[in-house]
Design a protein around this motif. Sequence first.
Motif, PDB file in Angstrom:
ATOM      1  N   ARG A   1       0.845  -1.191   0.000  1.00 41.26           N
ATOM      2  CA  ARG A   1       0.000   0.000   0.000  1.00 41.26           C
ATOM      3  C   ARG A   1       0.883   1.245   0.000  1.00 41.26           C
ATOM      4  NH1 ARG A   1      -5.123  -0.947   4.140  1.00 41.26           N
ATOM      5  NH2 ARG A   1      -6.053  -2.717   3.036  1.00 41.26           N
ATOM      6  N   ARG A   2       0.295   2.316  -0.521  1.00 40.30           N
ATOM      7  CA  ARG A   2       1.052   3.578  -0.587  1.00 40.30           C
ATOM      8  C   ARG A   2       1.530   4.002   0.794  1.00 40.30           C
ATOM      9  NH1 ARG A   2       3.810   7.097  -0.618  1.00 40.30           N
ATOM     10  NH2 ARG A   2       4.033   8.897  -1.964  1.00 40.30           N
ATOM     11  N   ARG A   3       0.673   3.826   1.788  1.00 44.34           N
ATOM     12  CA  ARG A   3       1.064   4.028   3.191  1.00 44.34           C
ATOM     13  C   ARG A   3       0.752   2.739   3.928  1.00 44.34           C
ATOM     14  NH1 ARG A   3      -0.846   9.529   5.928  1.00 44.34           N
ATOM     15  NH2 ARG A   3       0.505   8.622   7.508  1.00 44.34           N
ATOM     16  N   ALA A   4       1.788   2.047   4.347  1.00 48.20           N
ATOM     17  CA  ALA A   4       1.614   0.733   4.959  1.00 48.20           C
ATOM     18  C   ALA A   4       0.836   0.850   6.269  1.00 48.20           C
ATOM     19  CB  ALA A   4       2.968   0.085   5.212  1.00 48.20           C
ATOM     20  N   THR A   5      -0.108  -0.053   6.462  1.00 47.96           N
ATOM     21  CA  THR A   5      -0.831  -0.135   7.725  1.00 47.96           C
ATOM     22  C   THR A   5       0.041  -0.858   8.746  1.00 47.96           C
ATOM     23  OG1 THR A   5      -1.846  -2.216   7.050  1.00 47.96           O
ATOM     24  CG2 THR A   5      -3.035  -0.181   6.526  1.00 47.96           C
TER      25      THR A   5
ATOM     26  N   LEU B   1       9.452   4.943   6.410  1.00 49.79           N
ATOM     27  CA  LEU B   1       9.479   6.360   6.773  1.00 49.79           C
ATOM     28  C   LEU B   1       9.298   7.246   5.552  1.00 49.79           C
ATOM     29  CD1 LEU B   1      12.391   6.395   9.386  1.00 49.79           C
ATOM     30  CD2 LEU B   1       9.968   6.810   9.851  1.00 49.79           C
ATOM     31  N   VAL B   2       9.995   6.920   4.465  1.00 48.36           N
ATOM     32  CA  VAL B   2       9.890   7.719   3.245  1.00 48.36           C
ATOM     33  C   VAL B   2       8.474   7.667   2.687  1.00 48.36           C
ATOM     34  CG1 VAL B   2      10.690   7.897   0.851  1.00 48.36           C
ATOM     35  CG2 VAL B   2      12.337   7.517   2.685  1.00 48.36           C
ATOM     36  N   ARG B   3       7.831   6.505   2.830  1.00 55.32           N
ATOM     37  CA  ARG B   3       6.461   6.344   2.330  1.00 55.32           C
ATOM     38  C   ARG B   3       5.413   6.840   3.335  1.00 55.32           C
ATOM     39  NH1 ARG B   3       5.971   2.649  -1.889  1.00 55.32           N
ATOM     40  NH2 ARG B   3       4.028   1.753  -1.091  1.00 55.32           N
ATOM     41  N   ARG B   4       5.877   7.501   4.401  1.00 59.29           N
ATOM     42  CA  ARG B   4       5.016   8.139   5.396  1.00 59.29           C
ATOM     43  C   ARG B   4       4.056   7.147   6.046  1.00 59.29           C
ATOM     44  NH1 ARG B   4       3.403  13.845   2.323  1.00 59.29           N
ATOM     45  NH2 ARG B   4       5.561  14.552   1.984  1.00 59.29           N
ATOM     46  N   ALA B   5       4.619   6.016   6.409  1.00 61.61           N
ATOM     47  CA  ALA B   5       3.794   5.009   7.060  1.00 61.61           C
ATOM     48  C   ALA B   5       3.442   5.394   8.494  1.00 61.61           C
ATOM     49  CB  ALA B   5       4.510   3.652   7.040  1.00 61.61           C
ATOM     50  N   GLY B   6       4.208   6.284   9.082  1.00 57.51           N
ATOM     51  CA  GLY B   6       3.932   6.699  10.454  1.00 57.51           C
ATOM     52  C   GLY B   6       4.768   5.927  11.455  1.00 57.51           C
ATOM     53  N   TRP B   7       4.905   6.509  12.635  1.00 63.61           N
ATOM     54  CA  TRP B   7       5.784   5.909  13.630  1.00 63.61           C
ATOM     55  C   TRP B   7       5.200   4.610  14.169  1.00 63.61           C
ATOM     56  CZ3 TRP B   7       4.287   4.845  18.585  1.00 63.61           C
ATOM     57  CH2 TRP B   7       3.146   5.481  19.074  1.00 63.61           C
TER      58      TRP B   7
ATOM     59  N   GLY C   1      11.976   7.331  -4.624  1.00 65.42           N
ATOM     60  CA  GLY C   1      12.109   7.119  -3.184  1.00 65.42           C
ATOM     61  C   GLY C   1      10.938   6.387  -2.573  1.00 65.42           C
ATOM     62  N   THR C   2       9.734   6.592  -3.109  1.00 66.79           N
ATOM     63  CA  THR C   2       8.558   5.949  -2.543  1.00 66.79           C
ATOM     64  C   THR C   2       8.231   4.619  -3.207  1.00 66.79           C
ATOM     65  OG1 THR C   2       7.157   7.226  -4.064  1.00 66.79           O
ATOM     66  CG2 THR C   2       7.526   8.148  -1.866  1.00 66.79           C
ATOM     67  N   GLY C   3       9.008   4.218  -4.211  1.00 67.20           N
ATOM     68  CA  GLY C   3       8.740   2.956  -4.895  1.00 67.20           C
ATOM     69  C   GLY C   3       9.974   2.099  -5.067  1.00 67.20           C
ATOM     70  N   ALA C   4      10.815   2.478  -6.022  1.00 67.60           N
ATOM     71  CA  ALA C   4      11.950   1.641  -6.406  1.00 67.60           C
ATOM     72  C   ALA C   4      13.061   1.603  -5.365  1.00 67.60           C
ATOM     73  CB  ALA C   4      12.517   2.107  -7.749  1.00 67.60           C
ATOM     74  N   MET C   5      13.109   2.580  -4.491  1.00 67.58           N
ATOM     75  CA  MET C   5      14.237   2.663  -3.557  1.00 67.58           C
ATOM     76  C   MET C   5      14.400   1.408  -2.709  1.00 67.58           C
ATOM     77  SD  MET C   5      14.947   5.311  -0.398  1.00 67.58           S
ATOM     78  CE  MET C   5      13.736   4.451   0.631  1.00 67.58           C
ATOM     79  N   LEU C   6      13.296   0.876  -2.176  1.00 70.46           N
ATOM     80  CA  LEU C   6      13.386  -0.283  -1.281  1.00 70.46           C
ATOM     81  C   LEU C   6      13.934  -1.515  -1.999  1.00 70.46           C
ATOM     82  CD1 LEU C   6      12.981  -1.832   1.291  1.00 70.46           C
ATOM     83  CD2 LEU C   6      10.523  -1.938   0.815  1.00 70.46           C
TER      84      LEU C   6
END
Length: 494
Positions: free
Chosen positions: A160-164, A197-203, A426-431
């Motif tokens: 997901r764009r922002r992981a749960t 963190l880059v994908r703004r998943a939250g702390w 950064g939000t896709g291919a980086m990982l």
Amino acid sequence: MRVRFLTHLPFACVIAAAIWIRVIVVLGYPAPMWFGDSPEYLESAVELRPGPTRPSGYSFLLWLIKPFHSFTVMVSVQHAIGVLTGVLVYVLVWRAGRAATASGETGRWAWRAWLPGALAALLTVPVLLPVHQIALEHMLMSDSLFTFLLLAAVAAALWRRRATWWLAVLAGVLAAAAALTRSTGLPLIAVILVALLVRRAGWRACAAAAVAFTLPMVGYMFWFKAEYGQFAMAKAGSIWLYGRTATFADCRVIEPRPELRVMCPERSDPRISRPFAAMWTPDSPFRDLPGWIYGDQANELAGEFALDAIKAQPVDYTKVVVRDTLRAFEWNRGPYPTPWTWLQYEFPEGEAWSDKQALAAEKYDADGGETRVVRPWAGQVLAYQDHVAMPGTVLGVLLLGGLAAALPYARSRGRWEPLRPVRHWGTGAMLPWGTSLALLVIPAATADFDYRYVLPAVPFACVALGLALFPPSRPRKEAAPEDDRKAPRKKVSA
């Protein structure tokens, strides 16, 4: 329904070819190919205990298959894992492509509904069809399981764009399973956390991933302590780094203390790499220490010498790491680290069997452990081996493509947006890209180069290229309600 099926037709052809060649391999070689590490993995599975020098996640898989008492079942399961790795690559790239082509912001791509499936299928070819990938799956080794678990962890983080929080937990658990299968995976949890963190998943998601990773690792270390009395993952954690420094270590520069001079490396056979000679040949200093590489003294001296060597010769250490990382991209394979090691990663023409292998195999499968070459199937495998191999240069092209493919998207709607490809990458291919590169650099920095270490990096490079190629999506602007757009504006009097 017909259109949906046709979009997946290219991958259906690739997966059919991949399954076909694996069936031929199992028919031609019904028992696994053995390597130097294989007996330890097998003994740990039979006795269900942690291995003394390597984590035992792979041994746990062997233990689960043990009730079948069949090495043929074992290699079949490993080939199935290899196929599932290719399926994961396809799903990740296809989902990214489908999202891009379905976006209203990329109208020029919209008519190309077939493109995500075709590109994703093409990027599974380096994972599913090269003979060395298939041969690695056929070995009594941990690499195919490790690759699948780590790719599954990356998939969970990217799903997901922002992981749960539950996806983050899944990524952490799978990353821990990968690290407990091969210790190379241990630092890669950091790459996953940075990506979250880059994908703004939250702390909360990041903390959940870290906890989910840590708990299995700590549990394994308690198990290891109960067996060996040490709170660790292995008894000989420093000997691999010592082998790495044996490549360049010069005792005239290091000037070790007298008790440490026994670790000064020697090599009497120039055909053998210095790390291999320092670990496994009669030139190894561990031969003169009690307990060989398993002894506490060996691990302590090896760790101290390795750190002294890196501190005294940092430039030489860096050169060795860079050189051995770049070996992964050479076109042809060479006789490294020994004239015979690299040949063990190919299907043999004849049969070989040692007493040590026989003793280990008898406890697992009394009838099927010996390497067997069954004609005519083996002949077809050998013919395939001669023609379907992937040069290391292809991996280099995949990595360069995964790094540069997002650059064209700096121009959007006639305007230049220099940060757009950076955000997209950064939000896709980086990982997956960072994971692929780390899988090449970590062995080069901590052990030695080996062709077996190159292959797990391939699926991640393929995913990175696929994610970078498709256009980044834009957040859609919310349209004003129709009634508001049509209603006339009232003048406000002063």
